[in-house]
Motif scaffolding. Structure first.
Motif, PDB file in Angstrom:
ATOM      1  N   ILE A  13     -11.222  -7.260  -7.547  1.00 21.45           N
ATOM      2  CA  ILE A  13      -9.839  -7.438  -7.136  1.00 21.45           C
ATOM      3  C   ILE A  13      -9.249  -6.069  -6.811  1.00 21.45           C
ATOM      4  N   TYR A  14      -8.432  -6.036  -5.776  1.00 20.61           N
ATOM      5  CA  TYR A  14      -7.807  -4.796  -5.301  1.00 20.61           C
ATOM      6  C   TYR A  14      -6.300  -4.981  -5.187  1.00 20.61           C
ATOM      7  N   ILE A  15      -5.547  -3.937  -5.479  1.00 28.03           N
ATOM      8  CA  ILE A  15      -4.121  -3.873  -5.176  1.00 28.03           C
ATOM      9  C   ILE A  15      -3.881  -2.517  -4.522  1.00 28.03           C
ATOM     10  N   TRP A  16      -3.226  -2.551  -3.341  1.00 35.07           N
ATOM     11  CA  TRP A  16      -2.962  -1.324  -2.588  1.00 35.07           C
ATOM     12  C   TRP A  16      -1.464  -1.163  -2.348  1.00 35.07           C
ATOM     13  N   LYS A  17      -1.007   0.076  -2.228  1.00 31.96           N
ATOM     14  CA  LYS A  17       0.346   0.352  -1.756  1.00 31.96           C
ATOM     15  C   LYS A  17       0.423  -0.055  -0.289  1.00 31.96           C
ATOM     16  N   ASP A  18       1.630  -0.402   0.170  1.00 33.90           N
ATOM     17  CA  ASP A  18       1.837  -0.680   1.585  1.00 33.90           C
ATOM     18  C   ASP A  18       1.999   0.650   2.329  1.00 33.90           C
ATOM     19  N   ASP A  19       1.350   0.762   3.460  1.00 32.89           N
ATOM     20  CA  ASP A  19       1.444   1.963   4.291  1.00 32.89           C
ATOM     21  C   ASP A  19       1.856   1.553   5.703  1.00 32.89           C
ATOM     22  N   GLY A  20       3.139   1.228   5.852  1.00 29.95           N
ATOM     23  CA  GLY A  20       3.652   0.854   7.155  1.00 29.95           C
ATOM     24  C   GLY A  20       3.109  -0.464   7.679  1.00 29.95           C
ATOM     25  N   GLY A  21       2.862  -1.413   6.797  1.00 35.98           N
ATOM     26  CA  GLY A  21       2.386  -2.726   7.213  1.00 35.98           C
ATOM     27  C   GLY A  21       0.889  -2.934   7.096  1.00 35.98           C
ATOM     28  N   ILE A  22       0.179  -1.945   6.566  1.00 38.58           N
ATOM     29  CA  ILE A  22      -1.255  -2.076   6.310  1.00 38.58           C
ATOM     30  C   ILE A  22      -1.550  -1.564   4.901  1.00 38.58           C
ATOM     31  N   PRO A  23      -2.690  -1.987   4.305  1.00 42.10           N
ATOM     32  CA  PRO A  23      -3.021  -1.474   2.967  1.00 42.10           C
ATOM     33  C   PRO A  23      -3.171   0.048   2.977  1.00 42.10           C
ATOM     34  N   GLY A  24      -2.614   0.692   1.950  1.00 44.02           N
ATOM     35  CA  GLY A  24      -2.679   2.144   1.813  1.00 44.02           C
ATOM     36  C   GLY A  24      -3.498   2.563   0.604  1.00 44.02           C
ATOM     37  N   ASP A  25      -2.944   3.481  -0.180  1.00 40.38           N
ATOM     38  CA  ASP A  25      -3.640   4.005  -1.359  1.00 40.38           C
ATOM     39  C   ASP A  25      -3.863   2.915  -2.407  1.00 40.38           C
ATOM     40  N   ASP A  26      -4.992   3.018  -3.119  1.00 43.59           N
ATOM     41  CA  ASP A  26      -5.291   2.097  -4.220  1.00 43.59           C
ATOM     42  C   ASP A  26      -4.268   2.247  -5.336  1.00 43.59           C
ATOM     43  N   ILE A  27      -3.802   1.116  -5.842  1.00 37.28           N
ATOM     44  CA  ILE A  27      -3.029   1.068  -7.076  1.00 37.28           C
ATOM     45  C   ILE A  27      -3.951   0.632  -8.209  1.00 37.28           C
ATOM     46  N   GLU A  48      -3.722  -5.736 -17.793  1.00 34.87           N
ATOM     47  CA  GLU A  48      -4.104  -4.531 -17.059  1.00 34.87           C
ATOM     48  C   GLU A  48      -2.953  -3.535 -16.932  1.00 34.87           C
ATOM     49  N   HIS A  49      -1.724  -3.944 -17.267  1.00 40.41           N
ATOM     50  CA  HIS A  49      -0.542  -3.068 -17.225  1.00 40.41           C
ATOM     51  C   HIS A  49      -0.356  -2.412 -15.862  1.00 40.41           C
ATOM     52  N   ILE A  50      -0.391  -3.219 -14.819  1.00 42.95           N
ATOM     53  CA  ILE A  50      -0.225  -2.752 -13.449  1.00 42.95           C
ATOM     54  C   ILE A  50       1.267  -2.727 -13.126  1.00 42.95           C
ATOM     55  N   THR A  51       1.741  -1.629 -12.549  1.00 40.22           N
ATOM     56  CA  THR A  51       3.136  -1.513 -12.137  1.00 40.22           C
ATOM     57  C   THR A  51       3.196  -1.337 -10.630  1.00 40.22           C
ATOM     58  N   VAL A  52       3.952  -2.202  -9.976  1.00 40.32           N
ATOM     59  CA  VAL A  52       4.148  -2.100  -8.529  1.00 40.32           C
ATOM     60  C   VAL A  52       5.635  -2.215  -8.229  1.00 40.32           C
ATOM     61  N   SER A  53       6.042  -1.656  -7.100  1.00 36.86           N
ATOM     62  CA  SER A  53       7.406  -1.833  -6.613  1.00 36.86           C
ATOM     63  C   SER A  53       7.353  -1.842  -5.096  1.00 36.86           C
ATOM     64  N   GLY A  54       8.315  -2.506  -4.489  1.00 34.34           N
ATOM     65  CA  GLY A  54       8.313  -2.600  -3.041  1.00 34.34           C
ATOM     66  C   GLY A  54       7.159  -3.473  -2.554  1.00 34.34           C
ATOM     67  N   ASP A  55       6.771  -3.259  -1.310  1.00 25.90           N
ATOM     68  CA  ASP A  55       5.688  -4.036  -0.722  1.00 25.90           C
ATOM     69  C   ASP A  55       4.327  -3.518  -1.183  1.00 25.90           C
TER      70      ASP A  55
END
Length: 64
Positions: A13-27, A48-55
């Motif tokens: 499983i992957y979670i990435w930051k948004d980079d202008g509408g495409i997957p960016g850096d790994d979270i 897993e204590h994952i923190t995300v904000s925004g897209d």
């Protein structure tokens, strides 16, 4: 939650930051091994204590 067409229990499983509408850096990314079956499946990530904000983006890669 995802639907799989065959029994199997290994995926990444992957979670990435948004980079202008495409997957960016790994979270977050992690290989998960469990008993998953043909049909709808889900996995909890609260421990897993994952923190995300925004897209952000989420993806899975199944392994055979």
């Amino acid at each position: 939650m995802w639907y799989q067409s065959e029994n199997g229990g290994l995926f990444k499983i992957y979670i990435w930051k948004d980079d202008g509408g495409i997957p960016g850096d790994d979270i977050f990314s992690k290989l998960k091994i469990a008993e998953y079956y043909s049909g709808w499946n889900s996995v909890g990530l609260s421990n897993e204590h994952i923190t995300v904000s925004g897209d952000f983006w989420v993806g899975i890669e199944g392994k055979r």
